[in-house]
Design a protein around this motif. Structure first.
Motif, PDB file in Angstrom:
ATOM      1  N   ASN A 111      40.086  42.010  41.568  1.00  0.00           N
ATOM      2  CA  ASN A 111      38.727  41.747  41.088  1.00  0.00           C
ATOM      3  C   ASN A 111      38.545  41.975  39.588  1.00  0.00           C
ATOM      4  O   ASN A 111      37.475  41.688  39.052  1.00  0.00           O
ATOM      5  CB  ASN A 111      37.722  42.584  41.892  1.00  0.00           C
ATOM      6  CG  ASN A 111      37.376  41.912  43.209  1.00  0.00           C
ATOM      7  OD1 ASN A 111      36.836  40.812  43.220  1.00  0.00           O
ATOM      8  ND2 ASN A 111      37.732  42.543  44.318  1.00  0.00           N
ATOM      9  N   SER A 122      29.701  29.101  41.585  1.00  0.00           N
ATOM     10  CA  SER A 122      28.846  29.528  42.711  1.00  0.00           C
ATOM     11  C   SER A 122      29.719  30.287  43.723  1.00  0.00           C
ATOM     12  O   SER A 122      30.958  30.240  43.642  1.00  0.00           O
ATOM     13  CB  SER A 122      28.244  28.302  43.404  1.00  0.00           C
ATOM     14  OG  SER A 122      29.293  27.578  44.044  1.00  0.00           O
ATOM     15  N   THR A 123      29.078  30.943  44.670  1.00  0.00           N
ATOM     16  CA  THR A 123      29.832  31.667  45.695  1.00  0.00           C
ATOM     17  C   THR A 123      30.771  30.735  46.456  1.00  0.00           C
ATOM     18  O   THR A 123      31.949  31.064  46.671  1.00  0.00           O
ATOM     19  CB  THR A 123      28.854  32.339  46.681  1.00  0.00           C
ATOM     20  OG1 THR A 123      28.037  33.237  45.926  1.00  0.00           O
ATOM     21  CG2 THR A 123      29.571  33.113  47.759  1.00  0.00           C
ATOM     22  N   LYS A 126      33.688  29.944  44.295  1.00  0.00           N
ATOM     23  CA  LYS A 126      34.598  31.100  44.172  1.00  0.00           C
ATOM     24  C   LYS A 126      35.502  31.192  45.401  1.00  0.00           C
ATOM     25  O   LYS A 126      36.683  31.512  45.299  1.00  0.00           O
ATOM     26  CB  LYS A 126      33.802  32.402  44.007  1.00  0.00           C
ATOM     27  CG  LYS A 126      33.279  32.633  42.600  1.00  0.00           C
ATOM     28  CD  LYS A 126      32.650  34.010  42.468  1.00  0.00           C
ATOM     29  CE  LYS A 126      31.970  34.163  41.122  1.00  0.00           C
ATOM     30  NZ  LYS A 126      30.551  34.509  41.201  1.00  0.00           N
ATOM     31  N   ARG A 127      34.918  30.934  46.550  1.00  0.00           N
ATOM     32  CA  ARG A 127      35.748  30.971  47.772  1.00  0.00           C
ATOM     33  C   ARG A 127      36.874  29.952  47.680  1.00  0.00           C
ATOM     34  O   ARG A 127      38.033  30.263  47.962  1.00  0.00           O
ATOM     35  CB  ARG A 127      34.885  30.653  49.003  1.00  0.00           C
ATOM     36  CG  ARG A 127      33.934  31.769  49.329  1.00  0.00           C
ATOM     37  CD  ARG A 127      33.192  31.474  50.616  1.00  0.00           C
ATOM     38  NE  ARG A 127      32.224  32.535  50.842  1.00  0.00           N
ATOM     39  CZ  ARG A 127      31.187  32.439  51.628  1.00  0.00           C
ATOM     40  NH1 ARG A 127      30.964  31.328  52.310  1.00  0.00           N
ATOM     41  NH2 ARG A 127      30.355  33.448  51.773  1.00  0.00           N
ATOM     42  N   ASP A 167      34.015  46.073  42.985  1.00  0.00           N
ATOM     43  CA  ASP A 167      33.178  44.878  42.827  1.00  0.00           C
ATOM     44  C   ASP A 167      33.948  43.808  42.039  1.00  0.00           C
ATOM     45  O   ASP A 167      34.892  44.126  41.319  1.00  0.00           O
ATOM     46  CB  ASP A 167      31.908  45.266  42.048  1.00  0.00           C
ATOM     47  CG  ASP A 167      30.769  44.305  42.324  1.00  0.00           C
ATOM     48  OD1 ASP A 167      30.966  43.345  43.104  1.00  0.00           O
ATOM     49  OD2 ASP A 167      29.684  44.525  41.757  1.00  0.00           O
ATOM     50  N   PRO A 169      34.632  39.135  41.654  1.00  0.00           N
ATOM     51  CA  PRO A 169      34.397  37.791  42.212  1.00  0.00           C
ATOM     52  C   PRO A 169      34.812  37.644  43.667  1.00  0.00           C
ATOM     53  O   PRO A 169      34.128  36.974  44.443  1.00  0.00           O
ATOM     54  CB  PRO A 169      35.260  36.885  41.321  1.00  0.00           C
ATOM     55  CG  PRO A 169      36.249  37.798  40.659  1.00  0.00           C
ATOM     56  CD  PRO A 169      35.555  39.107  40.512  1.00  0.00           C
ATOM     57  N   TRP A 170      35.920  38.268  44.048  1.00  0.00           N
ATOM     58  CA  TRP A 170      36.426  38.044  45.411  1.00  0.00           C
ATOM     59  C   TRP A 170      35.598  38.811  46.430  1.00  0.00           C
ATOM     60  O   TRP A 170      35.347  38.330  47.536  1.00  0.00           O
ATOM     61  CB  TRP A 170      37.910  38.411  45.513  1.00  0.00           C
ATOM     62  CG  TRP A 170      38.715  37.833  44.392  1.00  0.00           C
ATOM     63  CD1 TRP A 170      39.618  38.479  43.595  1.00  0.00           C
ATOM     64  CD2 TRP A 170      38.699  36.464  43.921  1.00  0.00           C
ATOM     65  NE1 TRP A 170      40.149  37.613  42.662  1.00  0.00           N
ATOM     66  CE2 TRP A 170      39.606  36.373  42.838  1.00  0.00           C
ATOM     67  CE3 TRP A 170      38.007  35.322  44.293  1.00  0.00           C
ATOM     68  CZ2 TRP A 170      39.826  35.181  42.132  1.00  0.00           C
ATOM     69  CZ3 TRP A 170      38.219  34.128  43.599  1.00  0.00           C
ATOM     70  CH2 TRP A 170      39.119  34.066  42.543  1.00  0.00           C
ATOM     71  N   GLU A 172      32.449  39.535  45.960  1.00  0.00           N
ATOM     72  CA  GLU A 172      31.179  38.790  45.999  1.00  0.00           C
ATOM     73  C   GLU A 172      31.298  37.569  46.901  1.00  0.00           C
ATOM     74  O   GLU A 172      30.369  37.228  47.631  1.00  0.00           O
ATOM     75  CB  GLU A 172      30.802  38.300  44.594  1.00  0.00           C
ATOM     76  CG  GLU A 172      30.212  39.360  43.696  1.00  0.00           C
ATOM     77  CD  GLU A 172      30.259  38.926  42.226  1.00  0.00           C
ATOM     78  OE1 GLU A 172      30.263  37.703  41.956  1.00  0.00           O
ATOM     79  OE2 GLU A 172      30.322  39.822  41.366  1.00  0.00           O
ATOM     80  N   ALA A 173      32.438  36.901  46.833  1.00  0.00           N
ATOM     81  CA  ALA A 173      32.589  35.634  47.553  1.00  0.00           C
ATOM     82  C   ALA A 173      32.750  35.832  49.058  1.00  0.00           C
ATOM     83  O   ALA A 173      32.206  35.065  49.850  1.00  0.00           O
ATOM     84  CB  ALA A 173      33.773  34.855  46.998  1.00  0.00           C
ATOM     85  N   TYR A 178      37.916  39.328  51.899  1.00  0.00           N
ATOM     86  CA  TYR A 178      38.836  38.672  50.963  1.00  0.00           C
ATOM     87  C   TYR A 178      40.248  39.239  51.099  1.00  0.00           C
ATOM     88  O   TYR A 178      41.229  38.528  50.866  1.00  0.00           O
ATOM     89  CB  TYR A 178      38.325  38.782  49.520  1.00  0.00           C
ATOM     90  CG  TYR A 178      38.681  40.063  48.779  1.00  0.00           C
ATOM     91  CD1 TYR A 178      39.884  40.177  48.060  1.00  0.00           C
ATOM     92  CD2 TYR A 178      37.823  41.167  48.788  1.00  0.00           C
ATOM     93  CE1 TYR A 178      40.205  41.348  47.377  1.00  0.00           C
ATOM     94  CE2 TYR A 178      38.138  42.326  48.121  1.00  0.00           C
ATOM     95  CZ  TYR A 178      39.331  42.416  47.407  1.00  0.00           C
ATOM     96  OH  TYR A 178      39.650  43.571  46.745  1.00  0.00           O
TER      97      TYR A 178
END
Ligand code: XIL
Length: 361
Positions: A111, A122-123, A126-127, A167, A169-170, A172-173, A178
Motif C-alpha cells: 500500500n 476510482s475504486t 483500482k481493483r 491504509d 489503494p489496495w 481501499e479497493a 486484497y
C-alpha cells in the motif's frame, strides 16, 4: 551508551574475528553464503540495478550471496510510474547478472508504492489495476523467480483502522480481501513460485510490534482457513535502536508462527546506527552485537530457512543513500551492514559468521 574497550574486545573475542585473523596457513575465510549453508540456511542480500554499476561491488555481491532480492525495481511505482508504462529493464538486468543465483521478487501488493495516477483512479479501476498488475507482472517473470513477496507490510496500527491494517489503494479497493486476492492470482500466474507474506516491525518489543505480531498471526490463520497457499512468512528485520527489542521473545513469536507450517525468512535485515556513538570502532561493535544477538536467538527456530540483508555494503544501504541525499557533505555516514563502503568486512560480518557457525554446533 558507548561500550568500553574491554567490552569491545570481549565482543570481538566472541565472534569469528580472532579465528579468521589467524596465521597465514589458516583456512580461507568462508563467505557468508558458505557459512549459512553450514547452518542449513541460505544467506542473501537485496540488490539494485545501480549496485551492479560498480564492478567491485558486483563481485562482492556475487561472492557472498546465495540469493538476491530485487531491492526496488519491482515495486508498483518503479514498474508503472505512469499508467501505460511497464518498466522491467532494471529487474531484467538484475536477473541477467544473477545467472544461476536465485532471485526473489519484491513486492506485488504494497500500500506504500502508489503513484499519483493510481490514487486518482476510482475504486473499480483500482481493483482492475491490482488484478492487472499481479497477472502481468507475475506472468512476465513466471518461471524466473524463486519467490514473490506477494503482500508487503499489511499492518500499520498507526493508521487506526480496524484490524490494524495499513491504509492505501489496495485496502481501499478490496478491504483486507486484497491479501487473499493477490495470493490467489500470483499462484495462478506462476504455480511454482514460492508465496511470501512479508511484514515489518515484528521485532519491536512495544505496543506497535505486539499489534503487528497479533495481526500477522491472525492473517496467516485466516488465509490458511480459507485454503490460500502461503509458503513463507517474511520478517523484515530493519532494526531501529530507538525501539526496545527482546530477541528471545521474538524468537518465541517466530516459533509460534512456524507452528502454522510455513517457512520463515528474515528478509530485510539491517541495523540503523544513527543513534550509536560517532566513534567508528564503538559503533561497529554495537552494530555487530545487534546482529549477533538477533541472529543467535532467531536461528534457534528450525523453520528459519533464510537470512537476507537489505544490501551488503554500507555504501549501497538505503540509509547511506538517504543521508547523502539529505546532507551531501555529511561527515558521519551510516554503517548498518556487514561490509563497509570500501567493501571490506566489518565486525558485523564476523558476528554473522559466528551466529551461523553456532547454529551448526
Ligand atoms: C526501500 C528501498 O531500499 C529504498 O531504495 C526506497 O527508497 C525505499 O524503500 N521495507 C521494505 C522495502 O519493504 O521495500 C524498503 O525498501 C525498505 C523498508
Amino acid at each position: 551508551m558507548k561500550p568500553s574497550r574491554r567490552e569491545t574486545l570481549a565482543l570481538l573475542a566472541g565472534s569469528a574475528a580472532t579465528v579468521l585473523a589467524g596465521p597465514a596457513q589458516a583456512r580461507a575465510e568462508p563467505t557468508l553464503s558458505e557459512a549459512a549453508r553450514g547452518a542449513g540456511i541460505v544467506f542473501g542480500t537485496s540488490i539494485a540495478a545501480d549496485t551492479l554499476a560498480d564492478p567491485a561491488q558486483a563481485t562482492l555481491y556475487r561472492r557472498e550471496a546465495g540469493i538476491f532480492t530485487v531491492d526496488y525495481a519491482l515495486k508498483f511505482g518503479a514498474l508503472r510510474p505512469e499508467a501505460d508504462q511497464f518498466l522491467t529493464a532494471d529487474a531484467d538486468a538484475i536477473l541477467a547478472f544473477a545467472g544461476p543465483i536465485p532471485v526473489r521478487g519484491h513486492t506485488l501488493a504494497w500500500n506504500e508504492s502508489r503513484p499519483d495516477w493510481l490514487m486518482a483512479l476510482s475504486t473499480a479501476e483500482k481493483r482492475k489495476a491490482l488484478d492487472r498488475h499481479v497477472d502481468e507482472t507475475v506472468g512476465y517473470y513466471a518461471g524466473k523467480l524463486h519467490s514473490w513477496d506477494v503482500v508487503n507490510e499489511p499492518f500499520w496500527p498507526g493508521h487506526g483502522l480496524p484490524g490494524g491494517f495499513r491504509d492505501g489503494p489496495w485496502l481501499e479497493a478490496f478491504g483486507e480481501g486484497y491479501v487473499e486476492r493477490a495470493f490467489r492470482r500470483t499462484a495462478a500466474a506462476d504455480p511454482n513460485v514460492r508465496l511470501v507474506l512479508n511484514e515489518a516491525m515484528t521485532e519491536r518489543w512495544d505496543e506497535t510490534g505486539a499489534a503487528i505480531r497479533a495481526g500477522l498471526l491472525k492473517l496467516v490463520d485466516r488465509l490458511q482457513d480459507r485454503g490460500v497457499r502461503l509458503d513463507v512468512v517474511g520478517l523484515q528485520g530493519h532494526m531501529l535502536p530507538q525501539y526496545p527489542y527482546d530477541d528471545n521473545g521474538f524468537s518465541d513469536f517466530v516459533a509460534e508462527l512456524a507452528t502454522r507450517r510455513v517457512d520463515i525468512y528474515i528478509t530485510e535485515l539491517d541495523i540503523d546506527d544513527a543513534r550509536f556513538p560517532r566513534d567508528v570502532a564503538a559503533r561497529d561493535a554495537m552494530v555487530a552485537a545487534r546482529y549477533r544477538d538477533f541472529l543467535s536467538a532467531v536461528l534457534v527456530v528450525p523453520a528459519v530457512k533464510m537470512v537476507i540483508t537489505w544490501q551488503l555494503a554500507d555504501s549501497a544501504s538505503w540509509y547511506y543513500h538517504g543521508e547523502l541525499e539529505a546532507h551531501p557533505s555529511a561527515s558521519r555516514l551510516p554503517r548498518p551492514l556487514p561490509f563497509n563502503d570500501h567493501l571490506q568486512p566489518k565486525p558485523a560480518r564476523d558476528a554473522m559468521l559466528a551466529a551461523f557457525g553456532s547454529r551448526r554446533a
